[in-house]
Design an enzyme around this catalytic site. Structure first.
Site, PDB file in Angstrom:
ATOM      1  N   LYS A  39       8.889 -64.747  91.589  1.00 27.13           N
ATOM      2  CA  LYS A  39       9.425 -65.106  90.284  1.00 27.13           C
ATOM      3  C   LYS A  39      10.473 -64.077  89.848  1.00 27.13           C
ATOM      4  O   LYS A  39      10.565 -62.978  90.405  1.00 27.13           O
ATOM      5  CB  LYS A  39       8.297 -65.165  89.254  1.00 27.13           C
ATOM      6  CG  LYS A  39       7.605 -63.829  88.998  1.00 27.13           C
ATOM      7  CD  LYS A  39       6.484 -63.955  87.987  1.00 27.13           C
ATOM      8  CE  LYS A  39       5.836 -62.599  87.720  1.00 27.13           C
ATOM      9  NZ  LYS A  39       4.769 -62.681  86.696  1.00 27.13           N
ATOM     10  N   TYR A 271      28.012 -41.422  73.454  1.00 28.76           N
ATOM     11  CA  TYR A 271      27.890 -41.826  72.060  1.00 28.76           C
ATOM     12  C   TYR A 271      26.892 -40.964  71.293  1.00 28.76           C
ATOM     13  O   TYR A 271      25.800 -40.680  71.777  1.00 28.76           O
ATOM     14  CB  TYR A 271      27.449 -43.286  71.971  1.00 28.76           C
ATOM     15  CG  TYR A 271      28.476 -44.272  72.461  1.00 28.76           C
ATOM     16  CD1 TYR A 271      29.747 -44.332  71.903  1.00 28.76           C
ATOM     17  CD2 TYR A 271      28.167 -45.154  73.490  1.00 28.76           C
ATOM     18  CE1 TYR A 271      30.686 -45.244  72.354  1.00 28.76           C
ATOM     19  CE2 TYR A 271      29.096 -46.073  73.952  1.00 28.76           C
ATOM     20  CZ  TYR A 271      30.355 -46.114  73.383  1.00 28.76           C
ATOM     21  OH  TYR A 271      31.279 -47.013  73.828  1.00 28.76           O
TER      22      TYR A 271
END
Length: 385
Positions: A39, A271
């Site tokens: 999956k 940042y």
């Protein structure tokens, strides 16, 4: 993708390691068949190549969450048994029947929809009934089990479905000794016994996931469903490392330094300037970021191997890039930065990144995005060993 992938970043997928992991897991549960769960694009490793490799190593079943994932495997030519279990109303039941998938049913709405689809298609559906033995997610609660079993048997008698399996899922198999484990096993045995007393003849009964496959032999029944362990990651660090279980991580994530530059002390990095250089140093730019699946929560903590040394993410992880402080070392642009791998070369592992980000290694590998090409190595079995 082949081995001529662009050099910005790559996730190398070692299919020989995957095949070896499947063989190891089969040895842990020698009396049961093995399902390789592929999956979420095989936990980020690439569903079709990994499914093929798992089949080659003896996985007799493949498992997916969504029917769309299972149908994609069929479309790619994957033969044999494929099971999918996460359905919502209006799902592609008819296509699943036509593709000869095993579908999971947890409640009456799903049983009614798959029966209607079987009538439309004119062929019986392969149905597995899921019991909620205590996880509290999908699955039929014990109080509703008699109705679901009865209706399934009625549909089977009419030739509309074949009940191929009875199954459930553990909540805490990664915590050995947790009281819920034995409670769920007892409940599962009771619910299976009831269904069989009523006339269900399942081909497979299964509840074991990766940790139960490795540590709980009494849970193996007819089939074990192995997910993260197929990819060489321990289902719980508390249970042991991959090596403790004879497993090897399959994915190695690398990037090429995009820039190396000198900066003075006190220079802000990324940042928010959550990191400033403590003195004259060199910074290396690693051209992957949270858009590639690098967890922003690992800002300031994520480990990277550059030039044979562990470095740490300096400042915030940005969307497309992050910085490491190279401490004055001057590797050229293009030098390989290893974010994680098996650990053979002293590089960090996915588990190291999980600790840095406060998550689990499942998430680290699964979230690596589509901008990072998967490069498959040791594709053929003759390359094993």
């Amino acid at each position: 993708m082949n081995e001529t992938a662009p050099l910005r970043a790559r996730a190398e997928i070692d299919l020989a390691a995957l095949r070896a992991n499947v063989r190891t897991l089969r040895a842990h549960a020698p009396s049961a068949a093995l399902m390789a769960v592929v999956k979420s694009d095989a936990y980020g490793h690439g569903a079709v190549p990994c499914a093929r490799a798992a089949r080659e190593a003896g996985a007799t079943w493949l498992g997916t969450a969504t029917p769309e994932e299972a149908l994609a495997l069929r479309a790619a030519g994957l033969p044999g048994r494929i099971m999918c279990w996460l359905w919502t109303p209006g799902g592609p039941w008819a296509q699943a029947i036509e593709a000869d998938l095993d579908v999971s049913v947890s409640g009456m709405w799903a049983l009614r929809e798959v029966v209607a689809a079987a009538q439309t298609v004119g062929a019986p559906a392969r149905v597995q009934l899921k019991a909620d033995t205590g996880l509290g997610r999908n699955g039929c609660r014990p109080d509703d089990w008699p109705e679901l079993v009865g209706e399934a048997l009625s549909a089977e008698a009419r030739g509309l479905i074949t009940v191929t399996g009875l199954w459930s899922h553990f909540a805490c198999a990664d915590e050995p000794g947790h009281p819920s484990i034995q409670a769920q096993l007892t409940r599962f045995r009771e619910m299976v016994a009831y269904a069989e007393e009523q006339g269900v003849r399942p081909e497979v009964r299964h509840i074991a996931n990766s940790p139960a496959t490795l540590t709980l032999p009494e849970s193996h029944f007819d089939l074990v469903r192995t997910g993260i362990a197929v990819y060489g990651i321990s289902p719980s660090p508390d249970l042991g490392t991959p090596a403790d279980f004879g497993l090897r991580p399959v994915m190695t994530l690398t990037a090429s330094l995009a820039l190396v530059k000198h900066v003075p002390g006190g220079h802000g990095v990324s940042y928010g300037h959550h990191y400033t250089t403590p003195g004259d140093t060199t910074l290396g730019l690693v051209p992957v970021g949270y858009a590639d699946g690098i967890p922003r929560h690992a800002s300031g903590t994520g480990p990277v191997l550059v030039g044979g040394k562990w470095r740490t993410v300096a400042g915030r992880v940005a969307m497309d890039q992050f910085v490491v402080d190279l401490g004055g070392d001057e590797p050229p642009a293009g030098t390989e930065a290893v974010l994680f791998g098996p650990g053979d070369r002293g590089e960090p592992t996915a588990e190291d990144w999980a600790r840095a980000a406060g998550t689990i290694a499942y998430e680290i590998v699964t979230r690596i995005g589509t901008r990072v090409p998967r490069v498959y190595v040791k594709v053929n079995e003759e390359q094993d060993g």
